[in-house]
Write a protein that holds these residues in place. Structure first.
Motif, mmCIF file in Angstrom:
data_model
loop_
_atom_site.group_PDB
_atom_site.id
_atom_site.type_symbol
_atom_site.label_atom_id
_atom_site.label_comp_id
_atom_site.label_asym_id
_atom_site.label_seq_id
_atom_site.Cartn_x
_atom_site.Cartn_y
_atom_site.Cartn_z
ATOM 1 N N VAL A 10 0.869 -1.171 0.000
ATOM 2 C CA VAL A 10 0.000 0.000 0.000
ATOM 3 C C VAL A 10 0.912 1.230 0.000
ATOM 4 C CG1 VAL A 10 -1.790 1.272 1.259
ATOM 5 C CG2 VAL A 10 -1.842 -1.239 1.203
ATOM 6 N N PRO A 11 0.933 1.984 -1.094
ATOM 7 C CA PRO A 11 1.849 3.121 -1.197
ATOM 8 C C PRO A 11 1.366 4.319 -0.368
ATOM 9 C CG PRO A 11 0.494 2.994 -3.162
ATOM 10 C CD PRO A 11 0.144 1.800 -2.328
ATOM 11 N N VAL A 12 2.254 4.836 0.459
ATOM 12 C CA VAL A 12 1.917 5.967 1.318
ATOM 13 C C VAL A 12 3.010 7.025 1.249
ATOM 14 C CG1 VAL A 12 0.547 4.525 2.891
ATOM 15 C CG2 VAL A 12 2.971 4.908 3.376
ATOM 16 N N VAL A 66 2.420 5.458 -6.930
ATOM 17 C CA VAL A 66 2.143 6.745 -6.299
ATOM 18 C C VAL A 66 1.261 6.556 -5.063
ATOM 19 C CG1 VAL A 66 1.046 8.993 -6.675
ATOM 20 C CG2 VAL A 66 2.322 7.902 -8.523
ATOM 21 N N PRO A 67 1.600 7.200 -3.927
ATOM 22 C CA PRO A 67 0.742 7.115 -2.746
ATOM 23 C C PRO A 67 -0.696 7.506 -3.082
ATOM 24 C CG PRO A 67 2.827 8.124 -2.160
ATOM 25 C CD PRO A 67 2.808 7.994 -3.674
ATOM 26 N N GLY A 68 -1.631 6.731 -2.565
ATOM 27 C CA GLY A 68 -3.043 7.002 -2.781
ATOM 28 C C GLY A 68 -3.624 6.393 -4.039
ATOM 29 N N SER A 69 -2.810 5.708 -4.826
ATOM 30 C CA SER A 69 -3.285 5.202 -6.112
ATOM 31 C C SER A 69 -3.882 3.795 -6.056
ATOM 32 C CB SER A 69 -2.153 5.226 -7.138
ATOM 33 O OG SER A 69 -1.107 4.376 -6.729
ATOM 34 N N VAL A 70 -3.778 3.123 -4.919
ATOM 35 C CA VAL A 70 -4.359 1.784 -4.808
ATOM 36 C C VAL A 70 -5.831 1.926 -4.433
ATOM 37 C CG1 VAL A 70 -4.317 -0.384 -3.513
ATOM 38 C CG2 VAL A 70 -2.187 0.669 -4.234
ATOM 39 N N GLN A 71 -6.689 1.324 -5.229
ATOM 40 C CA GLN A 71 -8.136 1.400 -5.007
ATOM 41 C C GLN A 71 -8.730 -0.004 -5.043
ATOM 42 O OE1 GLN A 71 -9.654 4.472 -4.339
ATOM 43 N NE2 GLN A 71 -7.506 5.111 -4.340
ATOM 44 N N GLY A 72 -9.783 -0.201 -4.283
ATOM 45 C CA GLY A 72 -10.507 -1.470 -4.337
ATOM 46 C C GLY A 72 -10.028 -2.535 -3.380
ATOM 47 N N TRP A 113 -23.543 -11.122 0.285
ATOM 48 C CA TRP A 113 -22.350 -10.546 -0.339
ATOM 49 C C TRP A 113 -22.626 -9.181 -0.981
ATOM 50 C CZ3 TRP A 113 -17.921 -12.634 1.093
ATOM 51 C CH2 TRP A 113 -17.883 -13.980 1.430
ATOM 52 N N ASN A 114 -23.718 -8.516 -0.633
ATOM 53 C CA ASN A 114 -24.094 -7.278 -1.303
ATOM 54 C C ASN A 114 -24.329 -6.132 -0.321
ATOM 55 O OD1 ASN A 114 -24.770 -5.465 -3.313
ATOM 56 N ND2 ASN A 114 -26.827 -6.274 -3.620
ATOM 57 N N SER A 115 -23.458 -6.008 0.684
ATOM 58 C CA SER A 115 -23.477 -4.864 1.597
ATOM 59 C C SER A 115 -22.046 -4.360 1.721
ATOM 60 C CB SER A 115 -24.009 -5.257 2.975
ATOM 61 O OG SER A 115 -25.370 -5.618 2.894
ATOM 62 N N PHE A 116 -21.856 -3.060 1.495
ATOM 63 C CA PHE A 116 -20.520 -2.468 1.438
ATOM 64 C C PHE A 116 -20.451 -1.164 2.225
ATOM 65 C CE2 PHE A 116 -21.387 -4.777 -2.452
ATOM 66 C CZ PHE A 116 -20.259 -5.569 -2.607
ATOM 67 N N VAL A 117 -19.260 -0.863 2.725
ATOM 68 C CA VAL A 117 -18.931 0.433 3.320
ATOM 69 C C VAL A 117 -17.590 0.828 2.725
ATOM 70 C CG1 VAL A 117 -18.222 1.623 5.432
ATOM 71 C CG2 VAL A 117 -20.196 0.084 5.478
ATOM 72 N N ALA A 128 -12.836 -1.049 0.880
ATOM 73 C CA ALA A 128 -14.243 -1.384 1.055
ATOM 74 C C ALA A 128 -14.357 -2.475 2.115
ATOM 75 C CB ALA A 128 -14.843 -1.896 -0.248
ATOM 76 N N LEU A 129 -15.401 -2.376 2.906
ATOM 77 C CA LEU A 129 -15.813 -3.503 3.742
ATOM 78 C C LEU A 129 -16.922 -4.194 2.980
ATOM 79 C CD1 LEU A 129 -16.298 -1.877 7.280
ATOM 80 C CD2 LEU A 129 -14.271 -3.036 6.392
ATOM 81 N N GLN A 130 -16.937 -5.501 3.017
ATOM 82 C CA GLN A 130 -18.012 -6.275 2.400
ATOM 83 C C GLN A 130 -18.510 -7.281 3.427
ATOM 84 O OE1 GLN A 130 -16.975 -9.128 -0.688
ATOM 85 N NE2 GLN A 130 -18.946 -8.825 -1.679
ATOM 86 N N GLU A 131 -19.823 -7.370 3.578
ATOM 87 C CA GLU A 131 -20.385 -8.334 4.529
ATOM 88 C C GLU A 131 -20.588 -9.671 3.848
ATOM 89 O OE1 GLU A 131 -23.513 -7.550 7.806
ATOM 90 O OE2 GLU A 131 -24.627 -8.305 6.061
ATOM 91 N N ARG A 132 -20.058 -10.708 4.474
ATOM 92 C CA ARG A 132 -20.268 -12.069 3.989
ATOM 93 C C ARG A 132 -21.533 -12.606 4.636
ATOM 94 N NH1 ARG A 132 -19.414 -15.305 8.200
ATOM 95 N NH2 ARG A 132 -17.721 -14.905 9.640
#
Length: 136
Positions: A10-12, A66-72, A113-117, A128-132
């Motif tokens: 994770v680039p920081v 680049v810091p901040g470029s990792v998504q998902g 599998w369809n609830s996210f934060v 993202a948080l995903q509820e199992r």
């Protein structure tokens, strides 16, 4: 043969600030914190219950990203409302619980599998948080 994903970089921009965020606010365990020479620092942290860790690094040769470029990046939890409440309590700016409906995000929990934060670290790396589904 097992193929296990065990470490995600994770680039920081500021390793100490990121370490505080992930350890104090996210509750990740600090596995190790080391300097390699005078210019490179590496911190490895593991989310509670996870077999996969993240590594934060700064200095030459750590990561060209680049810091901040990792998504998902995604963490799977058994209770999304409780996990979100924990993040908010620890000062993380987490979005509302949402789900995908007709190809778009909608407020509130969804089915299996369809609830996210969604939230970001101080550099803007997106998580993202995903509820199992509940077991048993």
């Amino acid at each position: 043969m097992d193929w296990k994903l065990e470490l995600v970089p994770v680039p920081v921009s500021d390793v100490e600030r990121a370490k505080r965020f992930y350890s104090e606010q996210m509750g990740f365990a600090v596995d190790h914190d080391m300097c390699v020479g005078d210019e490179v620092r590496i911190v490895q942290l593991t989310p509670p219950g996870s077999g996969c860790s993240i590594v934060l690094g700064a200095g030459d040769g750590v990561t060209p990203v680049v810091p901040g470029s990792v998504q998902g990046l995604q963490l799977v939890v058994s209770d999304i409302a409780a996990a979100r409440a924990q993040l908010i309590e620890r000062g993380v700016s987490a979005g509302p619980v949402q789900h995908i409906e007709d190809g778009a995000m909608a407020d509130g929990p969804g089915g299996a599998w369809n609830s996210f934060v969604y939230f970001s670290d101080p550099d803007g790396n997106g998580w993202a948080l995903q509820e199992r589904p509940r077991l048993g």
